[in-house]
Design a protein around this motif. Structure first.
Motif, PDB file in Angstrom:
ATOM      1  N   ALA A 162       0.518  -0.885  -0.050  1.00 41.20           N
ATOM      2  CA  ALA A 162      -0.111   0.048  -0.340  1.00 41.20           C
ATOM      3  C   ALA A 162       1.160   0.818  -0.413  1.00 41.20           C
ATOM      4  CB  ALA A 162      -0.830  -0.274   1.129  1.00 41.20           C
ATOM      5  N   GLN A 163       0.492   2.210  -0.592  1.00 43.97           N
ATOM      6  CA  GLN A 163       1.418   3.402  -1.295  1.00 43.97           C
ATOM      7  C   GLN A 163       1.311   4.131   0.469  1.00 43.97           C
ATOM      8  OE1 GLN A 163       0.159   5.476  -4.763  1.00 43.97           O
ATOM      9  NE2 GLN A 163       1.041   7.654  -3.605  1.00 43.97           N
ATOM     10  N   ALA A 164       2.504   4.802   0.901  1.00 49.65           N
ATOM     11  CA  ALA A 164       2.723   4.991   2.262  1.00 49.65           C
ATOM     12  C   ALA A 164       2.360   7.068   2.020  1.00 49.65           C
ATOM     13  CB  ALA A 164       3.173   4.446   3.479  1.00 49.65           C
ATOM     14  N   GLY A 165       2.651   7.523   1.111  1.00 47.15           N
ATOM     15  CA  GLY A 165       3.267   8.264   0.859  1.00 47.15           C
ATOM     16  C   GLY A 165       2.946   9.354  -0.339  1.00 47.15           C
ATOM     17  N   GLY A 166       2.856   9.697  -0.377  1.00 48.00           N
ATOM     18  CA  GLY A 166       3.350  10.744  -1.896  1.00 48.00           C
ATOM     19  C   GLY A 166       4.046  10.092  -2.882  1.00 48.00           C
ATOM     20  N   CYS A 167       3.731  10.786  -4.382  1.00 47.49           N
ATOM     21  CA  CYS A 167       4.292   9.885  -4.959  1.00 47.49           C
ATOM     22  C   CYS A 167       5.574  11.158  -5.705  1.00 47.49           C
ATOM     23  CB  CYS A 167       3.991  10.066  -6.427  1.00 47.49           C
ATOM     24  SG  CYS A 167       2.626   8.609  -7.358  1.00 47.49           S
ATOM     25  N   ARG A 168       7.039  11.235  -5.537  1.00 40.74           N
ATOM     26  CA  ARG A 168       8.271  11.993  -5.544  1.00 40.74           C
ATOM     27  C   ARG A 168       8.889  12.319  -6.599  1.00 40.74           C
ATOM     28  NH1 ARG A 168       9.229   9.928  -0.743  1.00 40.74           N
ATOM     29  NH2 ARG A 168      10.912   8.795  -0.224  1.00 40.74           N
ATOM     30  N   ILE A 169       9.730  12.263  -7.762  1.00 41.59           N
ATOM     31  CA  ILE A 169      10.874  12.159  -8.656  1.00 41.59           C
ATOM     32  C   ILE A 169      12.158  13.453  -7.971  1.00 41.59           C
ATOM     33  CG2 ILE A 169      12.037  13.384 -10.565  1.00 41.59           C
ATOM     34  CD1 ILE A 169       8.880  13.097 -11.681  1.00 41.59           C
ATOM     35  N   SER A 170      13.226  12.468  -7.444  1.00 38.15           N
ATOM     36  CA  SER A 170      14.517  12.579  -7.151  1.00 38.15           C
ATOM     37  C   SER A 170      15.066  14.289  -8.005  1.00 38.15           C
ATOM     38  CB  SER A 170      15.205  11.873  -7.336  1.00 38.15           C
ATOM     39  OG  SER A 170      14.845   9.951  -6.657  1.00 38.15           O
TER      40      SER A 170
END
Length: 261
Positions: free
Chosen positions: A249-257
């Protein structure tokens, strides 16, 4: 109600069986709570606003000669066999199904007895092949089935032990697998999904994400190992870095390094 119960018994005999849809027996139970006659406690409970305590049954009525007598295996008047199996504790009459009375469970179980052991922590009789190979949860059988919300411990339906240790009625488990694969209580995989996870590996490899998503990562929580990890986002699923399960399950928002922007 006694006449109704006898009529049910008569219909059963015409159909090649005695008793009711639940049990094959040659007597009616006299309910100590209301003095009514029923073929079994389940028939009683479905027709009354209270439950029959099987342990308090003292008398039965023969379906042939109709003599009311102390609960016993054979009619004292006409020698009708009330049940191939009879438990003087539970007052269970039925055809022989290799039943046995488990003192720890407090009720009768369908055997053979040598094929089962009583897990003291789970407080339930389980198949011998689960001895030392199942996750124990204290008094787990005293919880209701999370699918149908009905009792498990005294149910006539066999209980199925999930890898996480939770119990479902076997029939509920089979129905659940038509819709999903996770325990409804803890979301742990309810069966070995390894082969499917490897198939999903191939599908993910063959389905590249659009360029704007290729460097996107996401924090996930694994429902199988309870581990947390940061993985590359993919629409088909995110694989746990610890146990390689896709039951996540996703535990945080998506991000780009930042170094990839």
């Amino acid at each position: 109600m006694a006449a109704s119960a006898r009529e049910d018994g008569a219909r059963g005999q015409k159909q090649g069986r005695r008793g009711c849809e639940h049990y094959d027996r040659g007597c009616l139970l006299k309910a100590p709570c209301c003095d009514k006659l029923y073929t079994c406690r389940l028939c009683h409970d479905s027709n009354e606003d209270h439950q029959l305590d099987r342990f308090k049954v003292k008398e039965v009525q023969c379906i042939n000669c109709e003599k009311i007598q102390h609960a016993q295996q054979t009619c004292e008047e006409c020698s009708t066999l009330f049940g191939e199996y009879y438990c003087s504790i539970c007052h269970l009459f039925d055809k022989d199904k290799k039943q046995y009375h488990c003192e720890s469970c407090g009720i009768c179980r369908i055997g053979p007895k040598e094929d089962f052991f009583h897990c003291l922590k789970c407080n339930l009789c389980l198949a011998m092949n689960l001895q030392g190979k199942h996750k124990c949860i204290e008094n787990v059988s005293r919880q209701n089935c999370p699918i149908c919300l009905e009792d498990i411990h005294t149910s006539r339906v066999v209980a199925h032990v999930l890898p996480c240790g939770h119990l479902l009625h076997r029939t509920c488990y089979e129905e659940m697998l038509k819709e999903g694969y996770r325990c409804p209580l803890c979301m742990h995989s309810a069966l070995d999904m390894t082969r499917y996870w490897r198939q999903l590996d191939d599908e993910v490899a063959q389905t590249p994400m659009p360029s704007e998503y290729q460097n996107m990562t996401v924090d996930i929580l694994c429902n199988d190992c309870n581990g947390r990890s940061t993985v590359q986002f993919h629409i088909l699923g995110m694989k746990c870095n610890i146990c390689e399960s896709y039951n996540t399950a996703q535990a945080g928002g998506c991000r780009i390094s930042l170094d990839q922007q």
